[in-house]
Write an enzyme that holds these catalytic residues in place. Sequence first.
Site, PDB file in Angstrom:
ATOM      1  N   LYS B  74       0.820  -1.215   0.000  1.00  0.00           N
ATOM      2  CA  LYS B  74       0.000   0.000   0.000  1.00  0.00           C
ATOM      3  C   LYS B  74       0.858   1.271   0.000  1.00  0.00           C
ATOM      4  O   LYS B  74       0.574   2.202  -0.743  1.00  0.00           O
ATOM      5  CB  LYS B  74      -0.887   0.034   1.257  1.00  0.00           C
ATOM      6  CG  LYS B  74      -2.189  -0.701   1.156  1.00  0.00           C
ATOM      7  CD  LYS B  74      -3.142  -0.318   2.270  1.00  0.00           C
ATOM      8  CE  LYS B  74      -2.522  -0.328   3.647  1.00  0.00           C
ATOM      9  NZ  LYS B  74      -2.159  -1.657   4.138  1.00  0.00           N
ATOM     10  N   THR B  76       3.897   1.658  -1.007  1.00  0.00           N
ATOM     11  CA  THR B  76       4.585   1.766  -2.292  1.00  0.00           C
ATOM     12  C   THR B  76       3.634   2.303  -3.362  1.00  0.00           C
ATOM     13  O   THR B  76       3.994   3.196  -4.139  1.00  0.00           O
ATOM     14  CB  THR B  76       5.144   0.381  -2.695  1.00  0.00           C
ATOM     15  OG1 THR B  76       5.990  -0.075  -1.639  1.00  0.00           O
ATOM     16  CG2 THR B  76       5.924   0.437  -3.989  1.00  0.00           C
ATOM     17  N   ARG B  97       2.102   7.565   6.973  1.00  0.00           N
ATOM     18  CA  ARG B  97       2.370   7.387   8.401  1.00  0.00           C
ATOM     19  C   ARG B  97       3.869   7.384   8.665  1.00  0.00           C
ATOM     20  O   ARG B  97       4.662   7.019   7.804  1.00  0.00           O
ATOM     21  CB  ARG B  97       1.773   6.054   8.871  1.00  0.00           C
ATOM     22  CG  ARG B  97       0.266   6.045   8.881  1.00  0.00           C
ATOM     23  CD  ARG B  97      -0.267   4.648   9.116  1.00  0.00           C
ATOM     24  NE  ARG B  97      -0.003   3.810   7.950  1.00  0.00           N
ATOM     25  CZ  ARG B  97      -0.202   2.507   7.906  1.00  0.00           C
ATOM     26  NH1 ARG B  97      -0.646   1.884   8.961  1.00  0.00           N
ATOM     27  NH2 ARG B  97       0.057   1.835   6.811  1.00  0.00           N
ATOM     28  N   LYS B 108      10.982  -5.576   9.941  1.00  0.00           N
ATOM     29  CA  LYS B 108      10.766  -4.903   8.677  1.00  0.00           C
ATOM     30  C   LYS B 108      11.996  -4.209   8.123  1.00  0.00           C
ATOM     31  O   LYS B 108      12.175  -4.139   6.912  1.00  0.00           O
ATOM     32  CB  LYS B 108       9.633  -3.872   8.835  1.00  0.00           C
ATOM     33  CG  LYS B 108       8.291  -4.521   9.087  1.00  0.00           C
ATOM     34  CD  LYS B 108       7.211  -3.502   9.367  1.00  0.00           C
ATOM     35  CE  LYS B 108       6.652  -2.913   8.087  1.00  0.00           C
ATOM     36  NZ  LYS B 108       5.474  -2.074   8.362  1.00  0.00           N
ATOM     37  N   ALA B 276      -3.139  -0.004  13.749  1.00  0.00           N
ATOM     38  CA  ALA B 276      -4.415  -0.174  13.051  1.00  0.00           C
ATOM     39  C   ALA B 276      -5.328  -1.163  13.771  1.00  0.00           C
ATOM     40  O   ALA B 276      -6.390  -1.508  13.262  1.00  0.00           O
ATOM     41  CB  ALA B 276      -4.174  -0.606  11.620  1.00  0.00           C
ATOM     42  N   PHE B 304      -3.535  -1.977   7.177  1.00  0.00           N
ATOM     43  CA  PHE B 304      -4.174  -3.280   6.909  1.00  0.00           C
ATOM     44  C   PHE B 304      -5.135  -3.202   5.707  1.00  0.00           C
ATOM     45  O   PHE B 304      -4.964  -2.353   4.835  1.00  0.00           O
ATOM     46  CB  PHE B 304      -4.883  -3.800   8.155  1.00  0.00           C
ATOM     47  CG  PHE B 304      -3.972  -4.052   9.329  1.00  0.00           C
ATOM     48  CD1 PHE B 304      -2.646  -4.456   9.173  1.00  0.00           C
ATOM     49  CD2 PHE B 304      -4.444  -3.904  10.636  1.00  0.00           C
ATOM     50  CE1 PHE B 304      -1.819  -4.700  10.267  1.00  0.00           C
ATOM     51  CE2 PHE B 304      -3.617  -4.143  11.736  1.00  0.00           C
ATOM     52  CZ  PHE B 304      -2.312  -4.532  11.545  1.00  0.00           C
ATOM     53  N   PHE B 384       4.211  -8.114  -8.873  1.00  0.00           N
ATOM     54  CA  PHE B 384       5.453  -8.683  -8.366  1.00  0.00           C
ATOM     55  C   PHE B 384       6.165  -9.420  -9.504  1.00  0.00           C
ATOM     56  O   PHE B 384       5.507  -9.849 -10.457  1.00  0.00           O
ATOM     57  CB  PHE B 384       5.169  -9.656  -7.205  1.00  0.00           C
ATOM     58  CG  PHE B 384       4.990  -8.941  -5.896  1.00  0.00           C
ATOM     59  CD1 PHE B 384       3.914  -8.085  -5.704  1.00  0.00           C
ATOM     60  CD2 PHE B 384       5.898  -9.098  -4.856  1.00  0.00           C
ATOM     61  CE1 PHE B 384       3.744  -7.412  -4.503  1.00  0.00           C
ATOM     62  CE2 PHE B 384       5.734  -8.427  -3.659  1.00  0.00           C
ATOM     63  CZ  PHE B 384       4.658  -7.585  -3.483  1.00  0.00           C
ATOM     64  N   TRP B 412       6.970  -0.031  -8.103  1.00  0.00           N
ATOM     65  CA  TRP B 412       8.149  -0.527  -7.397  1.00  0.00           C
ATOM     66  C   TRP B 412       9.333  -0.596  -8.369  1.00  0.00           C
ATOM     67  O   TRP B 412      10.431  -0.172  -8.068  1.00  0.00           O
ATOM     68  CB  TRP B 412       7.844  -1.910  -6.811  1.00  0.00           C
ATOM     69  CG  TRP B 412       8.945  -2.482  -5.973  1.00  0.00           C
ATOM     70  CD1 TRP B 412       9.209  -2.230  -4.669  1.00  0.00           C
ATOM     71  CD2 TRP B 412       9.933  -3.436  -6.401  1.00  0.00           C
ATOM     72  NE1 TRP B 412      10.301  -2.955  -4.247  1.00  0.00           N
ATOM     73  CE2 TRP B 412      10.756  -3.697  -5.297  1.00  0.00           C
ATOM     74  CE3 TRP B 412      10.198  -4.072  -7.606  1.00  0.00           C
ATOM     75  CZ2 TRP B 412      11.834  -4.580  -5.359  1.00  0.00           C
ATOM     76  CZ3 TRP B 412      11.267  -4.953  -7.679  1.00  0.00           C
ATOM     77  CH2 TRP B 412      12.081  -5.197  -6.557  1.00  0.00           C
TER      78      TRP B 412
END
Lengths: 559, 559
Positions: B74, B76, B97, B108, B276, B304, B384, B412
């Site tokens: 999201k 990205t 955020r 992460k 979230a 989410f 992807f 991406w």
Amino acid sequence: MPKVPTDIEIATDAEIKPIKEIADKIGLTEEEWEPYGKHKAKISLSTLERLKETPDGKLILVTSINPTPAGEGKSTVTVGLGQALNRVGHKAVVALREPSLGPTMGIKGGASGGGYAQVIPMEDINLHFTGDIHAITTANNALAAFIDNHIFQGNECEIDARRIVWKRVVDLNDRALRNVVIGLGGSKQGVPREDGFNITVASEIMAIFCLAKDVADMRHRLAKIVVGYQADSTPITVADLGVEGALTLLLKDAIMPNLVQTLENTPAIIHGGPFANIAHGCNSLLATKMASKLGDYVVTEAGFGADLGAEKFLNIKARIGELDPKAVVIVATIRALKLHGGVDQAALKEENLKGLQAGMKNLKKHMETIEAFGLPFVIAINRFVTDTDSEVDYVTKWCEQHGAQVALTEVWEHGGAGGIDLAEKIVEITNDKSSHFQPLYDLEETIEDKIKMIARKVYGANGVQFTPQAKQQILEMTANGWDHLPICMAKTQYSLSDEPTLLGRPENFEITVRELRPSIGAGFLVALTGDVLTMPGLPKEPAALRMDVDEKGNALGLF
Amino acid sequence: MPKVPTDIEIATDAEIKPIKEIADKIGLTEEEWEPYGKHKAKISLSTLERLKETPDGKLILVTSINPTPAGEGKSTVTVGLGQALNRVGHKAVVALREPSLGPTMGIKGGASGGGYAQVIPMEDINLHFTGDIHAITTANNALAAFIDNHIFQGNECEIDARRIVWKRVVDLNDRALRNVVIGLGGSKQGVPREDGFNITVASEIMAIFCLAKDVADMRHRLAKIVVGYQADSTPITVADLGVEGALTLLLKDAIMPNLVQTLENTPAIIHGGPFANIAHGCNSLLATKMASKLGDYVVTEAGFGADLGAEKFLNIKARIGELDPKAVVIVATIRALKLHGGVDQAALKEENLKGLQAGMKNLKKHMETIEAFGLPFVIAINRFVTDTDSEVDYVTKWCEQHGAQVALTEVWEHGGAGGIDLAEKIVEITNDKSSHFQPLYDLEETIEDKIKMIARKVYGANGVQFTPQAKQQILEMTANGWDHLPICMAKTQYSLSDEPTLLGRPENFEITVRELRPSIGAGFLVALTGDVLTMPGLPKEPAALRMDVDEKGNALGLF
């Protein structure tokens, strides 16, 4: 005497200059500093590399007699002397410690000088500033999480959970966190163990931050932190856990010294602020070195009185940083001298020449201490509105009779103009007298001998008692090869002895070393002579109750 | 497919512009922003006052289907769409955020978009950024210290020490702090009690920070925080303790939104980052409002999938902030759709059209949800490298057959150029279709009815079971007058139901509300449907083990 406005009123009314003007004044190039808001900047460590051939400015250390609980105004005199040196034609830079939020929200309400001798923007400096202390908090607590996670995930390093010495921190006064039990809730939640929190400024990472010579040295020191022990007493370090890189990453921006200004636009570098008991109580070595490359005079301070702050500045920081201090200012106040002369706390505002006379012996001892380090000094009488002319005259004459330089300073009331005499005397003794600075002990001496040397020469003690626990710890530390580190004494600031009620100049006493704690990353051994509070509590009416933000967004209740 | 460098390599090689250029581009005056380093700034809230008559830019919300544990990209897509909108002639601003250090040091390694759709300087954003989260940590823990000190000093408010609900926080993953006992050590050290720590981003102060309309509103919300109860269940608030001013002071700079840029120099405002689950999972309202005054399009995200983040964005944040979203992007990935179609996690990289077909029903449900809010949407297939052309074709045709706009996005790999189709479709539907946004429930409905509405309309549940504890809490909250607040659902992100293993589009199920927690300062009631983790743990090999600083001072190990 005319009414002086409050510190925050003076600070808010000040004509603050854009930080670019301050950076330009000390010759920083555009690449060498980064703005943090319009009035704060961080100075790149590359500046030290560019200026490595530049001669150092003259380093002046401000210390004091044994203080009263209110403090004797060292920061105020430091700022005021910097302002005064500029007024008499020098390019002085002030180097101070960063205030901790704990005392600010608790009792003090701020720590950035006072009256017309303040560093600004005072509300930023007293709140989050550029985030250095938050970065240290984060690095400290990340390490704690890595330790408990290491044990939870199988404990490859075989850390004895009962012998973890690394504590978590908050930069607040929070007595409820002094003693805690963590890891409760069952096998998914960790391994239960006793623990406790310190205030951030008592963290070994703060001490490392303040003694590191560069980023690589900081990383090297972080790696050496002892976090705990195996069952057979083998120390486990950060390097064993492999997280020195992550801790360095968390500190890489914070380690750049912060540039601000005084009320009179004198450049001020404010960086690092370790406790003066469990640590050495001085601003960062990098800030002091940076200031000495950027000014012809550097005025800096060390926590508490000369028996604690100055001793540690000279035996620890100056030694590690190869600093060459040129002179010392010993701040004395009439009220503290009277306290040392036996006058009751409640009667300090009344003239009492007899009490004053009786208290001069405390000052005398600190003069001898500074001389023992081979340094010339000026005594600064930090005048309060309640001091009478007779009292000031008495102290001035006493100093002259004892062959000491003395200057009445009124920087709180008059800013730099109130410190001209002090500035001129400092210039005089740094030009005329040559300093012969040397630390009081050699690192090769035994742990006991180093402590005894400090106790005798600095405190005036007859000797040192070591408890059985301390003796055992000295044996273990020597076995671990830690015996050639300098000593960081943790002692009450109120007395030359380890007994806070023994004022004046105690004689025929011994001090007792109860415990030793290794700060191997910082590079010293802490010798504790009494209860050391590493997590303060809040008073019944914390300063926070008065704090707020007005309609224009200005801070209220800082002072 | 050509090899794409790592995120940190791309970010380090980017042509980053001085933040002044970005500030100039969006028309900020010199007085309206403050630099934090050369590439970050804080925007003064006075900017909103100056622009109050300026029409709002079009607000686009990016959400997703129920995600896999790796996330569906999201952030990205949000960054990439902002870049693409600029490429097609608009002045888009991205609103994201702030990453929490806990996940960054844990698993992460960073959270600032990915590939050629990142916000920069990524290492600053992923580390301390401008210190906002540290300020929130400090305010949270200062409040905790004030509470325990209040009890220690006599407990004038008669707080029941067994019913204190305010927890301390660290912005780290630290499972050992989930359940603790504090105040140990005897009568001088506090009052022993059970306690626990959350991660900072789960703090109610973070939620308040993200829902405040201005400083006065933030102060008002801070005052309303319920910290605990008296023995007779009377709530005790921050206002009772008198420290809302101090907490506001600690947050007064942090509340200013942060300006940075994307890899393609699109302005990005990054501010606030609440969980979230226990909170609403969106960046700050002030950041979103600021972005909508500074750009003609604002692209923002919610945590989410659409069942959690979008639902709360629309029912809580948009309602409180009187926002008027114009369109939604639903991010879907081939691999997540296959997971929802019953394909094994280990086999997601292999082509599987049958599994893909079976998983489309998860997307279908989220499309219906967005329609229920009266909003047009575009489905973004976030491609992807392992997705096959047949799979992409299948999803594209499926969307067309279901009358939905769809765009293949390759941001991406290609940055804004990979999002042109998505950008053009967003422009089209925000021009052609008018949105008819309205929240799903009225605040005047009962707590039970509001929860039932969300469960039926958004999750597709048949109904809601309330445990006896939850029923009792609803009675108490209604008695306290808290029943007219919106509901913040805490539910697993992996399933539309409250059972994480029920993938796809579960049918004939009920959800169970186990507990309700009041967040009166934030302005919502949290309904918990399962175990909610408010303090994550670290994995066996934390990302921190790879982190370091290279010789030039650059960050290593963030990605």
